[in-house]
Design a protein around this motif. Structure first.
Motif, mmCIF file in Angstrom:
data_model
loop_
_atom_site.group_PDB
_atom_site.id
_atom_site.type_symbol
_atom_site.label_atom_id
_atom_site.label_comp_id
_atom_site.label_asym_id
_atom_site.label_seq_id
_atom_site.Cartn_x
_atom_site.Cartn_y
_atom_site.Cartn_z
ATOM 1 N N UNK A 108 0.829 -1.213 0.000
ATOM 2 C CA UNK A 108 0.000 0.000 0.000
ATOM 3 C C UNK A 108 0.862 1.262 0.000
ATOM 4 N N UNK A 109 2.014 1.204 0.643
ATOM 5 C CA UNK A 109 2.925 2.360 0.669
ATOM 6 C C UNK A 109 3.461 2.704 -0.713
ATOM 7 N N UNK A 110 3.450 1.734 -1.636
ATOM 8 C CA UNK A 110 3.960 1.966 -2.988
ATOM 9 C C UNK A 110 2.905 2.473 -3.962
ATOM 10 N N UNK A 111 1.662 2.604 -3.506
ATOM 11 C CA UNK A 111 0.593 3.074 -4.387
ATOM 12 C C UNK A 111 0.897 4.441 -4.999
ATOM 13 N N UNK A 112 1.385 5.426 -4.231
ATOM 14 C CA UNK A 112 1.702 6.715 -4.856
ATOM 15 C C UNK A 112 2.755 6.600 -5.971
ATOM 16 N N UNK A 113 3.694 5.691 -5.804
ATOM 17 C CA UNK A 113 4.719 5.486 -6.836
ATOM 18 C C UNK A 113 4.069 4.890 -8.083
ATOM 19 N N UNK A 114 3.191 3.917 -7.903
ATOM 20 C CA UNK A 114 2.474 3.329 -9.037
ATOM 21 C C UNK A 114 1.666 4.401 -9.760
ATOM 22 N N UNK A 115 0.947 5.214 -8.999
ATOM 23 C CA UNK A 115 0.143 6.271 -9.613
ATOM 24 C C UNK A 115 1.020 7.243 -10.398
ATOM 25 N N UNK A 116 2.166 7.583 -9.850
ATOM 26 C CA UNK A 116 3.096 8.490 -10.543
ATOM 27 C C UNK A 116 3.591 7.860 -11.847
ATOM 28 N N UNK A 117 3.951 6.580 -11.793
ATOM 29 C CA UNK A 117 4.446 5.878 -12.990
ATOM 30 C C UNK A 117 3.354 5.777 -14.052
#
Length: 185
Positions: free
Chosen positions: A56-65
Motif C-alpha cells: 500500500x505504501x507503494x501506491x503513490x509510486x504506481x500512480x506516478x508511474x
C-alpha cells in the motif's frame, strides 16, 4: 492470514458507460441462466496488466508511474465484434487485436516491469488475447456448452475510442475503479 500491507490491483481499458451497461446485462444473463456470477465482480474491461499485489505504501509510486506513462500514449480505437471463448470455461465479447491495443499492452507491461518490477509470469508466457469476459470461473462445462450454443452466433458490435487507462483495486469481494488516467491526444 491476509497481508494488510498489500493490496490487489490490475490495469485495464474500460468501454464507455453505455457499452458497460450492455455488457453488464449480458453478465447478468450469465448469472441468472447459467449460474455464472464471477464476471459480475468487475466492470466490463480489457485487462492490460493482470492482477498484482502491491505494498500500500507503494501506491503513490504506481500512480506516478502510470501518470507518466499515459503522457506519451494516445487515445485509441477499440472494436468489440461478436463472441468468442477459451474452451471450455470462458465466454467473452471479442475485442479486435488492433495495432494500438497490442502496442499499449506491451509498452505498459514493459514499463511496469522496468520501473516497479511488476510482472505477471503466466501472462508474460502467453500471447496477449484482448477480451471482455461475460462468463468464467464458476461457469461449469455443461453450462459453458449451453451458453456457447446461445452466444456463438449472436451479434454484438461496438466501435469507440478509449481515452483512459484505469487502475482497479480489489475491495475483498469485488473489483472497483480506483483511478483513471487520461491518455494524451
Amino acid at each position: 492470514m491476509v497481508n494488510q500491507t498489500k493490496q490487489l490491483y490490475f490495469i485495464a481499458l474500460l468501454p464507455p458507460a453505455e457499452i458497460q451497461t450492455v455488457v453488464t446485462e449480458i453478465k447478468q444473463h450469465f448469472a441468472k441462466i447459467y449460474n455464472s456470477k464471477a464476471a459480475l465482480k468487475s466492470p466490463p474491461h480489457v485487462t492490460l496488466q493482470a492482477p498484482f499485489h502491491l505494498e500500500k505504501d507503494n501506491l503513490p509510486v504506481l500512480e506516478k508511474k502510470l501518470a507518466e506513462f499515459v503522457k506519451s500514449e494516445s487515445t485509441m480505437p477499440m472494436i468489440l465484434d461478436g463472441f468468442s471463448a477459451f474452451r471450455p470455461r470462458v465466454i467473452y465479447v471479442n475485442v479486435l487485436k488492433t495495432p494500438e491495443l497490442l502496442t499499449i499492452q506491451t509498452k505498459l507491461t514493459n514499463h511496469l516491469e522496468s520501473t516497479l518490477g511488476i510482472v505477471h509470469r503466466a501472462a508474460k508466457s502467453r500471447p496477449f488475447a484482448p477480451h471482455m469476459t461475460v462468463g468464467f470461473k464458476d461457469l461449469t462445462k455443461t453450462n459453458f456448452y449451453q451458453a456457447w450454443e446461445e452466444f456463438k452466433d449472436q451479434k454484438i458490435y461496438f466501435e469507440f475510442t478509449v481515452s483512459n487507462l484505469t487502475l482497479l483495486t480489489h475491495n475483498g469481494s469485488c473489483w472497483e475503479i480506483y483511478r483513471e488516467f487520461l491518455l494524451a491526444g
